[in-house]
Design a protein around this motif. Structure first.
Motif, PDB file in Angstrom:
ATOM      1  N   ARG A 167       8.694 111.501  54.188  1.00 53.84           N
ATOM      2  CA  ARG A 167      10.051 110.991  53.947  1.00 53.84           C
ATOM      3  C   ARG A 167      11.096 111.741  54.777  1.00 53.84           C
ATOM      4  N   HIS A 168      10.751 112.924  55.251  1.00 54.25           N
ATOM      5  CA  HIS A 168      11.645 113.675  56.132  1.00 54.25           C
ATOM      6  C   HIS A 168      11.268 113.473  57.609  1.00 54.25           C
ATOM      7  N   GLY A 169      10.386 112.520  57.865  1.00 51.84           N
ATOM      8  CA  GLY A 169      10.038 112.187  59.241  1.00 51.84           C
ATOM      9  C   GLY A 169       9.075 113.138  59.912  1.00 51.84           C
ATOM     10  N   ALA A 170       8.353 113.945  59.130  1.00 45.26           N
ATOM     11  CA  ALA A 170       7.409 114.906  59.698  1.00 45.26           C
ATOM     12  C   ALA A 170       5.986 114.371  59.602  1.00 45.26           C
ATOM     13  N   HIS A 171       5.258 114.456  60.691  1.00 46.40           N
ATOM     14  CA  HIS A 171       3.819 114.190  60.660  1.00 46.40           C
ATOM     15  C   HIS A 171       3.170 115.275  59.801  1.00 46.40           C
ATOM     16  N   VAL A 172       2.061 114.957  59.169  1.00 46.95           N
ATOM     17  CA  VAL A 172       1.549 115.891  58.165  1.00 46.95           C
ATOM     18  C   VAL A 172       0.046 116.071  58.254  1.00 46.95           C
ATOM     19  N   ILE A 173      -0.370 117.320  58.054  1.00 43.38           N
ATOM     20  CA  ILE A 173      -1.789 117.674  57.900  1.00 43.38           C
ATOM     21  C   ILE A 173      -1.943 118.259  56.501  1.00 43.38           C
TER      22      ILE A 173
ATOM     23  N   THR B  79       3.107 105.697  52.424  1.00 40.91           N
ATOM     24  CA  THR B  79       4.380 106.378  52.672  1.00 40.91           C
ATOM     25  C   THR B  79       4.473 106.825  54.131  1.00 40.91           C
ATOM     26  N   CYS B  80       3.392 107.372  54.655  1.00 39.92           N
ATOM     27  CA  CYS B  80       3.388 107.792  56.060  1.00 39.92           C
ATOM     28  C   CYS B  80       3.595 106.597  56.993  1.00 39.92           C
ATOM     29  N   GLU B  81       2.941 105.496  56.694  1.00 41.26           N
ATOM     30  CA  GLU B  81       3.098 104.300  57.528  1.00 41.26           C
ATOM     31  C   GLU B  81       4.539 103.786  57.475  1.00 41.26           C
ATOM     32  N   GLU B  82       5.117 103.771  56.296  1.00 39.19           N
ATOM     33  CA  GLU B  82       6.496 103.279  56.145  1.00 39.19           C
ATOM     34  C   GLU B  82       7.498 104.127  56.927  1.00 39.19           C
ATOM     35  N   HIS B  83       7.208 105.406  57.091  1.00 38.91           N
ATOM     36  CA  HIS B  83       8.140 106.303  57.775  1.00 38.91           C
ATOM     37  C   HIS B  83       7.707 106.613  59.210  1.00 38.91           C
ATOM     38  N   GLY B  84       6.676 105.930  59.667  1.00 34.68           N
ATOM     39  CA  GLY B  84       6.276 106.051  61.067  1.00 34.68           C
ATOM     40  C   GLY B  84       5.706 107.396  61.461  1.00 34.68           C
ATOM     41  N   VAL B  85       5.005 108.067  60.535  1.00 35.84           N
ATOM     42  CA  VAL B  85       4.405 109.363  60.853  1.00 35.84           C
ATOM     43  C   VAL B  85       2.895 109.290  60.649  1.00 35.84           C
ATOM     44  N   LEU B  86       2.192 110.224  61.267  1.00 39.29           N
ATOM     45  CA  LEU B  86       0.740 110.285  61.176  1.00 39.29           C
ATOM     46  C   LEU B  86       0.312 111.285  60.108  1.00 39.29           C
ATOM     47  N   TRP B  87      -0.869 111.038  59.546  1.00 41.15           N
ATOM     48  CA  TRP B  87      -1.428 111.923  58.524  1.00 41.15           C
ATOM     49  C   TRP B  87      -2.851 112.286  58.921  1.00 41.15           C
TER      50      TRP B  87
END
Length: 403
Positions: free
Chosen positions: A91-97, A115-123
């Motif tokens: 939700r803060h726009g950070a890609h996450v591991i 949630t990651c897909e909605e905010h355009g980040v990778l997990w």
């Protein structure tokens, strides 16, 4: 090369914690990452982890994202918090591991993925087993055809058996199709488990896992007290084919008269005073080798090589717009085998097809316990859980005795 701003959330109370090992690896990957922040509620742990560095320190995750604005967040917090941290980072726009497993339940994991897909980040999920040098060498041996047609596998794992299923599934290169589980619980002398729980029983799992092509994996997780003695039941997996088999330390090739064994070897070299893995190899004719691409950064132990692979590949996925090398999709496949073992046993030891459909009974119990402990469903109100007291005593343990 573009450097990404990375923050590590959860540094661990122990100086040898996995989180601090990751910090050491990140510090060497200076072409890929800039460590901009670390976060932990334990002020002492923060001070230890940041000693000698100019990295910003936070005891509150909200402050971290507000002030440090990381592009990548590495969550090394307890298992129960993974989904909350991942959703917050996204939700803060950070890609996450996140650390393993992918989620306490499949529903929780899929909510994070959405949630990651909605905010355009990778997990990415930090599963390391398939990335160990010997496992990579074993894959090259199989790809070279030295085992012939794959026919059979065996897996022994004490706990956290999704690691073992990851190793087997990766080497077989096939997906699990159905599972037959047989599980139980045995009395034990009182002991303290991983999360500090006092226990008087141990749970055990046995299963037959059938993969595509009719390849069968025989799985055993024995009853035992945690932590176990150094001696005793081994963790490992064997892969067998028509021409030979692989175990944790050797390749054995069959012939009409006798079998020939080849040790899986590792060669180390000196890099700026450090003893670093150069190659893993087996001296067949011709030899099969795997070269360590991280040796120039003085990254050479098996688990550090895996950490570097996770971090470097994730950097590549972010900067090139590609997919993570493992990702939540693969993590769910490994986790689902574990869930299917217990669901099969619950149904009276009947075959359960994969992929699973509706939530299993084990997942329902875990989710009910999560809400009982913390007061909120993490898929609905993750922001209300940022102040929750997550500990090593995960909600998995009471119902599964899994780490």
């Amino acid at each position: 090369m573009q450097r990404l701003r990375i923050a590590v959330i959860g540094v661990g109370a122990d100086p040898g914690s996995r989180a601090r090992q990751y910090l050491s690896t990140i510090a060497r990957l200076t072409d890929h990452y800039e460590l901009v922040a670390i976060c932990d509620r334990d002020e002492r742990a923060l001070a230890e982890a940041s000693a000698g560095a100019s990295t910003a320190c936070f005891q509150d995750i909200r402050s971290l994202f507000a002030s440090a604005a990381p592009e990548v967040a590495l969550s090394m917090t307890p298992k129960d918090s993974h989904g909350v941290i991942a959703a917050t980072a996204a939700r803060h726009g950070a890609h996450v591991i996140t650390e393993i497993p992918v989620g306490l339940t499949r529903r929780y994991a899929r909510a994070v993925a959405q949630t990651c897909e909605e905010h355009g980040v990778l997990w990415e999920v930090a599963e390391q087993v398939w990335l160990w040098p010997r496992e990579r060498l074993k894959r090259k041996i199989i790809e070279a055809g030295l085992l012939g047609e794959l026919t059979h596998s065996r897996l022994w794992y004490l706990t956290g058996q999704y690691h073992g299923f990851n190793g087997v599934r990766t080497l077989l290169g096939r997906e699990a199709k159905r599972v037959l589980g047989y599980c139980g619980e045995a009395p034990a002398l009182p002991y303290e488990a991983y999360g500090g729980e006092r226990e008087t029983t141990v749970m055990w799992d046995h299963a037959v896992v059938e993969f595509e092509g009719g390849i069968v994996c025989l799985f055993e997780k024995p009853p035992r007290v945690f932590p176990s003695p150094a001696q005793g039941f081994a963790t490992g997996w064997h892969i067998e084919g028509t021409r030979g088999y692989l175990d944790q330390s050797q390749l054995v090739l069959y012939s009409e008269k006798t079998s020939q064994a080849f040790d899986l070897q590792e060669r180390f070299v000196d890099v700026d005073g450090d003893d670093v893995l150069d190659v893993a190899r087996v001296d067949t004719n011709p030899p099969v080798t795997w070269e360590n691409p991280y040796r120039k950064w003085r990254i050479g132990s098996a688990d550090d090589v895996a950490k570097a692979s996770i971090l470097v590949s994730f950097h590549g996925a972010i900067t090139s717009g590609s997919r993570p090398q493992y990702g939540h999709e693969n993590a769910l496949k490994d986790w689902e085998i574990c869930l299917a073992v217990r669901e099969s046993a619950r149904r009276g030891n009947t075959w359960v097809d994969l992929p699973l459909g509706e939530p299993t009974e084990l997942e329902r119990k875990i989710e009910a316990e999560f809400v009982r402990r913390y007061g909120h469903d993490p898929t609905e109100e993750p922001e209300k859980l940022l102040d929750a007291n997550f500990t090593r005593a995960a909600t998995l343990w009471p119902f599964a005795h899994w780490l």
